[in-house]
Structures are given as structure tokens and as C-alpha cells.
Design an enzyme around this catalytic site. Structure first.
Site, PDB file in Angstrom:
ATOM      1  NE  ARG A 162      -4.168  -1.633   0.335  1.00  0.00           N
ATOM      2  CZ  ARG A 162      -4.265  -2.903  -0.016  1.00  0.00           C
ATOM      3  NH1 ARG A 162      -3.228  -3.504  -0.595  1.00  0.00           N
ATOM      4  NH2 ARG A 162      -5.373  -3.568   0.176  1.00  0.00           N
ATOM      5  CB  SER A 235      -8.416  -1.294   3.922  1.00  0.00           C
ATOM      6  OG  SER A 235      -8.721  -2.544   3.385  1.00  0.00           O
ATOM      7  CD  GLU A 331      -5.113   1.327   2.246  1.00  0.00           C
ATOM      8  OE1 GLU A 331      -4.764   1.146   1.092  1.00  0.00           O
ATOM      9  OE2 GLU A 331      -6.163   0.856   2.715  1.00  0.00           O
TER      10      GLU A 331
HETATM   11  N1  EPU Z   1     -11.039 -10.430  10.015  1.00  0.00           N
HETATM   12  C1  EPU Z   1     -11.727 -10.439  11.203  1.00  0.00           C
HETATM   13  N2  EPU Z   1     -12.693  -9.507  11.394  1.00  0.00           N
HETATM   14  C2  EPU Z   1     -13.011  -8.585  10.442  1.00  0.00           C
HETATM   15  C3  EPU Z   1     -12.297  -8.577   9.231  1.00  0.00           C
HETATM   16  C4  EPU Z   1     -11.306  -9.516   9.039  1.00  0.00           C
HETATM   17  O1  EPU Z   1     -11.490 -11.268  12.087  1.00  0.00           O
HETATM   18  O2  EPU Z   1     -13.920  -7.787  10.683  1.00  0.00           O
HETATM   19  C5  EPU Z   1     -10.041 -11.490   9.776  1.00  0.00           C
HETATM   20  C6  EPU Z   1     -10.595 -12.539   8.810  1.00  0.00           C
HETATM   21  O3  EPU Z   1     -11.214 -13.553   9.480  1.00  0.00           O
HETATM   22  C7  EPU Z   1      -9.357 -13.032   8.107  1.00  0.00           C
HETATM   23  C8  EPU Z   1      -8.414 -11.845   8.144  1.00  0.00           C
HETATM   24  O4  EPU Z   1      -8.923 -10.938   9.111  1.00  0.00           O
HETATM   25  O5  EPU Z   1      -8.768 -14.071   8.848  1.00  0.00           O
HETATM   26  C9  EPU Z   1      -8.223 -11.174   6.805  1.00  0.00           C
HETATM   27  O6  EPU Z   1      -9.438 -10.632   6.317  1.00  0.00           O
HETATM   28  P1  EPU Z   1      -9.655 -10.326   4.759  1.00  0.00           P
HETATM   29  O7  EPU Z   1      -9.349 -11.526   3.950  1.00  0.00           O
HETATM   30  O8  EPU Z   1     -10.994  -9.726   4.607  1.00  0.00           O
HETATM   31  O9  EPU Z   1      -8.524  -9.313   4.359  1.00  0.00           O
HETATM   32  P2  EPU Z   1      -7.906  -8.056   5.097  1.00  0.00           P
HETATM   33  O10 EPU Z   1      -6.517  -8.346   5.469  1.00  0.00           O
HETATM   34  O11 EPU Z   1      -8.826  -7.555   6.162  1.00  0.00           O
HETATM   35  C10 EPU Z   1      -6.844  -7.036   2.915  1.00  0.00           C
HETATM   36  C11 EPU Z   1      -6.849  -5.734   2.155  1.00  0.00           C
HETATM   37  C12 EPU Z   1      -8.153  -5.560   1.390  1.00  0.00           C
HETATM   38  C13 EPU Z   1      -8.281  -6.717   0.416  1.00  0.00           C
HETATM   39  C14 EPU Z   1      -8.240  -8.052   1.218  1.00  0.00           C
HETATM   40  C15 EPU Z   1      -8.222  -9.261   0.332  1.00  0.00           C
HETATM   41  C16 EPU Z   1      -5.431  -4.221   3.434  1.00  0.00           C
HETATM   42  C17 EPU Z   1      -5.359  -3.002   4.291  1.00  0.00           C
HETATM   43  N3  EPU Z   1      -6.651  -4.617   3.060  1.00  0.00           N
HETATM   44  O12 EPU Z   1      -7.868  -6.962   3.890  1.00  0.00           O
HETATM   45  O13 EPU Z   1      -8.073  -4.349   0.644  1.00  0.00           O
HETATM   46  O14 EPU Z   1      -9.468  -6.644  -0.340  1.00  0.00           O
HETATM   47  O15 EPU Z   1      -7.027  -8.101   2.008  1.00  0.00           O
HETATM   48  O16 EPU Z   1      -7.004  -9.385  -0.312  1.00  0.00           O
HETATM   49  O17 EPU Z   1      -4.398  -4.795   3.108  1.00  0.00           O
HETATM   50  C18 EPU Z   1      -8.666  -2.039   0.473  1.00  0.00           C
HETATM   51  O18 EPU Z   1      -7.460  -1.791   0.488  1.00  0.00           O
HETATM   52  O19 EPU Z   1      -9.526  -1.133   0.386  1.00  0.00           O
HETATM   53  C19 EPU Z   1      -9.113  -3.431   0.630  1.00  0.00           C
HETATM   54  C20 EPU Z   1     -10.401  -3.742   0.769  1.00  0.00           C
END
Ligand code: EPU
Length: 335
Positions: A162, A235, A331
Site C-alpha cells: 500500500r 480499508s 491508509e
Molecule cells: N477479520 C476479522 N474480522 C473482520 C475482518 C477480518 O477477524 O472484521 C479477519 C478474517 O477472518 C481473516 C483476516 O482478518 O482471517 C483477513 O481478512 P480479509 O481476507 O478480509 O482481508 P484483510 O486483510 O482484512 C486485505 C486488504 C483488502 C483486500 C483483502 C483481500 C489491506 C489493508 N486490506 O484486507 O483491501 O481486499 O485483504 O485481499 O491490506 C482495500 O485496500 O480497500 C481493501 C479492501
């Protein structure tokens, strides 16, 4: 060029925050942009408005970058690559869909990300195992001070998680006018590493890039709010990276903590999980809130001010620090 006075920016930012631009102009060509950059001292660039939280009226001239066009600059049948250049004002998702319709692979995992092509390199947008740096070839940008055009290759951009040079040393110094991607004309390099894609494609052993895109769209629609319905900027925080040693201590206390290994000494923790543990998921404070299905996303239910959303973000940062001793970095750009 028509410079308008006192325009609400509500429809120009995906958070749907109402602030006024004292002066506003939509720019449709590079010539117009060059002219404005020469004549105006204080400018504020607006692309897709998908990565900003507006907290006050804008006194500078707001330039809405509306450069349009997609061209295939080079196509090579031997190694099955194709170079595609999109102008900065092209909507990102529509561009991805266009590439898929041409059967040009590489961007399908980045389907449905809000925003425009021109801002995609600034934060090296990424999702589901792919970042734009993976297919990025070069970009063209206008230096504000001199009005000169410069080409940046991948190395020049200094991409990170990012992150890029345009968020650091060159912040506010260049206007990205177009971006060129190196895509593939065969479907062999499909990235299905992300768990949820694997699951969705269990019944389909030879997915096309269109299948991947459809799967991603379904996943995103399930988890993430549609900015057209509920204002948001994706995010709001970055996923924090902590040392393996601090991680081990945390894991003793929270054995179920989700994590990704970044390197031997670094572990990335999903901020959404931390925020959920702090009890914020689905909470609403006036019209500002934390999304019900993904705690990493802050939302504007209708008339929240930027200040209200920002103060919620600060409250979250404080609580996460208090409970986990982890600093959450924001972010989105706070304006
Ligand atoms: N999780 C929770 N609670 C929540 C959300 C997530 O426990 O409310 C846990 C999930 O269970 C999972 C982990 O966190 O084990 C990861 O969640 P997720 O796969 O939704 O991905 P993320 O790490 O929260 C990142 C990116 C997203 C992108 C997704 C998928 C960043 C800051 N965000 O989110 O990007 O879509 O991975 O690759 O790196 C964006 O930048 O706007 C965005 C949506």
C-alpha cells in the site's frame, strides 16, 4: 475550461462526505492540465476520490482529472504479452473489465476496487494475492513545478505494501496522467492463492480470467460495502506488521490470532481482526460507523462529517493500542 465556484464534493468522494470546493474544474485533456498547472499556484488533485477522507472545505482549486482512453501500445504474439495504456481518469473496475473482455490477463484479482487508474499506483492497490506492481510497466506523470512529463518505471515508483514514492518523497509533486500495464494473452498465470478463491473454484479446475473476476466480485460484494449505497473508502487502516517476537507473545494470549508471515522477523496481522476484538465491528456513532461485515472498513451511513469519521478512527487506534500495544496506521489520506 469552466472553473465553477462553491461545488459540493459529496458525489466526488466514495466516502460521500459533503465539503465545498471554493473553485472546481474538470479537466479532459493533457493540454488543459498543463495550462492549469502553469497558471494556478494552489491545486488539489481529485481522481476517483476513493482513498480520501475530506475533513474540511477545500480552498485550493480542485482539479477533477477526467482524462479518458485505453490503447494497446504493443502486442507480442511470441511471448503472449500485451502492453495496455489507460488514461488516469478511467474508472479502475471498468478498465479491469475491458481487459477481461479482450482476454488480457493479470488484473482480474483486482476487480471491483473503487477509484481510477491514475491513482492506482500511488498506493499500489492490492487484493486477493495480487498488487498492481505485479503487472505495472510504467506511468507518465506531469511534474507540477516545471510542467514537464516524466516516465516512471516500476523501480522508480518504489512500490511497497500500500505504498509508493508518490506517497513519500514525491507526494504532491506529480500528477499521474496515464499508466501502462504488461498483461498476458494466455490464461496460465492465474493467481488463485487466496483461500476464498480456491474454495469458490473447487468445482472449476480450469478457471478463465473471467471466472476469477466473477469470483472476486462475489467475495467483495459479500464482505465490502458498495460505496454507491454506503459511503466508504475500503480499508481505512493498513494491516500492521509486527516483529515475530511480539507476535509470539500475542499468540500465547490469543491462540486463534490470524496472521501472515512477511519475513523471518516480521508478521502481518489483519487490522480487521484487531478492531473486531476491540468490540467495534458493526458499531455506529451517529452516521459514522464500522462496517458490519469487515471491521477494517469505516463507513458513512449518510451525513457523517469527515471529522466524525476521523474521530472514530482515532478512538479505534487508541483502543487497539491499549489492548494489543499495536499502532494502526491509517491508509486513506486525511484531507
Ligand atoms: N477479520 C476479522 N474480522 C473482520 C475482518 C477480518 O477477524 O472484521 C479477519 C478474517 O477472518 C481473516 C483476516 O482478518 O482471517 C483477513 O481478512 P480479509 O481476507 O478480509 O482481508 P484483510 O486483510 O482484512 C486485505 C486488504 C483488502 C483486500 C483483502 C483481500 C489491506 C489493508 N486490506 O484486507 O483491501 O481486499 O485483504 O485481499 O491490506 C482495500 O485496500 O480497500 C481493501 C479492501
Amino acid at each position: 475550461m469552466n472553473i465553477q465556484q462553491n461545488i459540493s464534493l459529496k458525489q466526488y468522494n466514495t466516502f460521500g462526505i459533503h465539503v465545498n470546493a471554493k473553485r472546481f474544474v474538470s479537466v479532459n485533456s493533457l493540454q488543459e492540465l498543463k495550462k492549469l498547472v502553469k497558471e494556478e499556484k494552489d491545486i488539489f488533485l481529485l481522481g476517483g476520490g476513493s482513498n480520501m477522507l475530506l475533513t474540511s472545505d477545500i480552498k485550493k482549486l480542485v482539479i477533477h482529472l477526467n482524462l479518458k482512453g485505453i490503447i494497446v501500445s504493443e502486442s507480442n504474439d511470441n511471448d503472449k504479452t500485451v502492453f495496455v495504456t489507460a488514461e488516469a481518469g478511467e474508472n479502475w473496475h471498468e478498465f479491469v473489465l475491458w481487459c477481461i473482455s479482450q482476454n488480457y490477463g493479470g488484473l482480474e484479482n483486482l476487480s471491483l476496487i473503487p477509484g481510477n487508474v491514475g491513482t492506482s499506483p500511488i498506493q499500489n492497490i492490492g487484493a486477493y494475492g495480487v498488487e498492481i506492481k505485479d503487472t505495472f510497466h510504467q506511468l507518465e506523470a506531469l511534474e507540477i513545478e516545471t510542467g514537464n512529463l516524466k516516465i516512471f518505471n516500476s523501480e522508480d515508483c518504489n512500490f511497497g505494501y500500500r505504498n509508493s514514492i508518490f506517497k513519500n518523497e514525491l507526494k504532491g509533486k506529480y500528477i499521474i496522467s496515464n499508466v501502462t500495464f504488461k498483461l498476458t494473452k494466455d490464461n496460465h498465470k492465474i493467481n488463485t492463492s487466496y483461500g476464498a478463491i480456491k474454495e469458490l473454484l473447487q468445482t472449476n479446475k480450469t478457471p478463465t480470467i473471467k471466472d476469477i473476476s466473477d469470483a472476486i466480485i462475489a467475495i467483495r460484494q459479500r464482505k465490502l460495502p458498495d460505496p454507491k449505497k454506503i459511503g466508504n473508502s475500503g480499508s481505512f487502516f493498513k494491516n500492521p506488521i509486527i516483529t515475530t517476537n511480539s507476535f509470539k507473545l500475542l499468540q500465547e494470549k490469543y491462540p486463534e490470532i490470524p496472521h501472515y508471515i512477511v519475513s523471518k522477523s516480521e508478521i502481518k496481522i489483519p487490522a480487521g481482526w484487531l478492531i473486531e476484538q476491540c468490540g467495534f465491528k458493526g458499531k455506529r456513532f451517529g452516521d459514522a460507523g464500522v462496517h458490519t461485515k469487515q471491521a477494517l472498513v469505516l463507513v458513512n451511513y449518510n451525513n457523517a462529517s469527515g471529522e466524525e469519521v476521523y474521530s472514530l478512527a482515532k478512538q479505534i487506534q487508541q483502543k487497539v493500542k491499549e489492548i494489543f500495544n499495536i499502532d494502526l496506521d491509517i491508509e486513506v489520506n486525511i484531507i
